[in-house]
Motif scaffolding. Structure first.
Motif, short mmCIF file in Angstrom:
data_model
loop_
_atom_site.label_atom_id
_atom_site.label_comp_id
_atom_site.label_asym_id
_atom_site.label_seq_id
_atom_site.Cartn_x
_atom_site.Cartn_y
_atom_site.Cartn_z
N ARG A 117 -97.13 -29.76 4.22
CA ARG A 117 -97.30 -30.06 2.79
C ARG A 117 -96.72 -31.45 2.53
NH1 ARG A 117 -94.35 -29.53 -2.24
NH2 ARG A 117 -95.76 -29.00 -3.93
N VAL A 118 -97.53 -32.31 1.94
CA VAL A 118 -97.08 -33.65 1.57
C VAL A 118 -97.05 -33.71 0.05
CG1 VAL A 118 -97.50 -36.13 1.75
CG2 VAL A 118 -98.11 -34.62 3.66
N ALA A 119 -95.94 -34.22 -0.48
CA ALA A 119 -95.75 -34.25 -1.92
C ALA A 119 -95.12 -35.58 -2.34
CB ALA A 119 -94.86 -33.08 -2.36
N ALA A 120 -95.16 -35.85 -3.63
CA ALA A 120 -94.55 -37.06 -4.18
C ALA A 120 -93.75 -36.68 -5.42
CB ALA A 120 -95.63 -38.09 -4.53
N TYR A 121 -92.54 -37.24 -5.53
CA TYR A 121 -91.61 -36.91 -6.60
C TYR A 121 -91.08 -38.17 -7.26
CZ TYR A 121 -91.74 -32.48 -4.17
OH TYR A 121 -92.17 -31.32 -3.57
N ALA A 122 -90.60 -38.02 -8.50
CA ALA A 122 -90.07 -39.17 -9.24
C ALA A 122 -88.61 -38.94 -9.61
CB ALA A 122 -90.88 -39.41 -10.51
N ILE A 123 -87.84 -40.00 -9.45
CA ILE A 123 -86.49 -40.07 -10.01
C ILE A 123 -86.62 -40.96 -11.25
CG2 ILE A 123 -84.20 -41.07 -9.72
CD1 ILE A 123 -84.18 -38.85 -7.95
N CYS A 124 -86.45 -40.35 -12.42
CA CYS A 124 -86.48 -41.08 -13.69
C CYS A 124 -85.09 -40.98 -14.30
CB CYS A 124 -87.50 -40.48 -14.65
SG CYS A 124 -89.20 -40.54 -14.09
N VAL A 125 -84.37 -42.09 -14.32
CA VAL A 125 -83.02 -42.12 -14.89
C VAL A 125 -83.01 -43.14 -16.01
CG1 VAL A 125 -80.58 -42.64 -14.44
CG2 VAL A 125 -81.93 -41.46 -12.70
N ARG A 126 -82.45 -42.72 -17.15
CA ARG A 126 -82.27 -43.66 -18.26
C ARG A 126 -81.07 -43.20 -19.08
NH1 ARG A 126 -87.36 -42.24 -22.29
NH2 ARG A 126 -86.39 -40.41 -23.21
N ASP A 127 -80.30 -44.15 -19.53
CA ASP A 127 -79.15 -43.88 -20.39
C ASP A 127 -78.25 -42.78 -19.83
OD1 ASP A 127 -80.20 -45.76 -22.20
OD2 ASP A 127 -81.41 -44.22 -23.19
N GLY A 128 -78.01 -42.82 -18.51
CA GLY A 128 -77.11 -41.86 -17.89
C GLY A 128 -77.66 -40.45 -17.75
N GLN A 129 -78.98 -40.30 -17.91
CA GLN A 129 -79.61 -38.99 -17.77
C GLN A 129 -80.77 -39.05 -16.79
OE1 GLN A 129 -80.62 -38.00 -21.92
NE2 GLN A 129 -78.94 -36.50 -21.83
N ILE A 130 -81.03 -37.91 -16.16
CA ILE A 130 -82.15 -37.77 -15.23
C ILE A 130 -83.14 -36.76 -15.77
CG2 ILE A 130 -80.88 -36.05 -13.86
CD1 ILE A 130 -82.42 -37.16 -11.38
N LEU A 131 -84.41 -37.04 -15.59
CA LEU A 131 -85.48 -36.14 -16.01
C LEU A 131 -85.72 -35.12 -14.90
CD1 LEU A 131 -87.73 -35.42 -18.06
CD2 LEU A 131 -89.19 -37.06 -16.82
N LEU A 132 -85.61 -33.84 -15.23
CA LEU A 132 -85.86 -32.77 -14.27
C LEU A 132 -86.86 -31.77 -14.85
CD1 LEU A 132 -82.21 -32.03 -13.08
CD2 LEU A 132 -83.94 -33.43 -11.93
N ASP A 189 -77.64 -34.92 -18.25
CA ASP A 189 -76.62 -35.91 -17.92
C ASP A 189 -76.40 -35.94 -16.42
OD1 ASP A 189 -76.19 -36.58 -20.59
OD2 ASP A 189 -74.58 -35.08 -20.82
N LEU A 190 -76.33 -37.14 -15.85
CA LEU A 190 -76.10 -37.25 -14.41
C LEU A 190 -74.82 -36.53 -13.98
CD1 LEU A 190 -77.17 -40.95 -13.81
CD2 LEU A 190 -78.27 -38.90 -12.88
N ASP A 191 -73.79 -36.61 -14.82
CA ASP A 191 -72.51 -35.96 -14.50
C ASP A 191 -72.63 -34.44 -14.48
OD1 ASP A 191 -71.38 -38.46 -14.39
OD2 ASP A 191 -70.47 -38.35 -16.38
N GLY A 192 -73.62 -33.88 -15.16
CA GLY A 192 -73.78 -32.43 -15.23
C GLY A 192 -74.67 -31.84 -14.16
#
Length: 148
Positions: free
Chosen positions: A6-21, A117-120
């Motif tokens: 299985r080949v997949a592609a993922y995104a790391i979206c970080v802004r203002d100290g938060q990550i989109l999950l 929050d990245l810290d969380g």
């Protein structure tokens, strides 16, 4: 033993100290993961990550870089109880939101998306891909994989 790639592609979206999950429904057990997913036959991985982020979060994103590749093999049970040697290859891109509105996927493998929050992140019930992707994002290894 049957083999499955299985080949997949993922995104790391970080802004203002938060990550989109996105929250993935793993056999009914919700776990947070990076937005993204499997490539369709003939699809370019770059196009895959754009499509998957849109499907799972409602956002349009711009890829700003390729952070690295995660390759994992593990056995699992397939149909009829046969063991399957699974090999997952995930391309992890850095991306930034350029438009759209946060919304939840309907009828897919995820049921919601949120900024955290990245810290969380360590407190979240999450798949290992999240930690791997954040490590790539923080370390930016030239070879596309963390040392060790």
């Amino acid at each position: 033993m049957r083999e499955k790639l299985r080949v997949a592609a993922y995104a790391i979206c970080v802004r203002d100290g938060q990550i989109l999950l996105a929250r993935w429904l793993n056999d009914g057990r919700p776990e947070w993961t990076l937005p993204g997913g499997g490539m369709e036959h003939g699809e370019d991985p770059h196009d895959t990550v754009l499509r998957e982020v849109g499907e799972e979060t409602g956002y349009r994103v711009e890829v700003t870089g390729l952070l690295g590749v995660r390759s994992v093999r593990f056995p699992s049970r397939g149909r009829f109880g046969r063991t399957v040697d699974r090999h997952h290859v995930g391309l992890v891109y850095e991306a930034r939101v350029t438009g759209g509105e946060l919304r939840f996927e309907v009828g897919g493998s995820t049921d919601m998306a949120e900024w955290h929050d990245l810290d969380g992140v360590p407190e979240l019930n999450r798949v290992p891909l999240v930690d791997f992707g954040l490590r790539l994002w923080r370390e930016r290894p030239v070879a596309g994989r963390p040392a060790g």
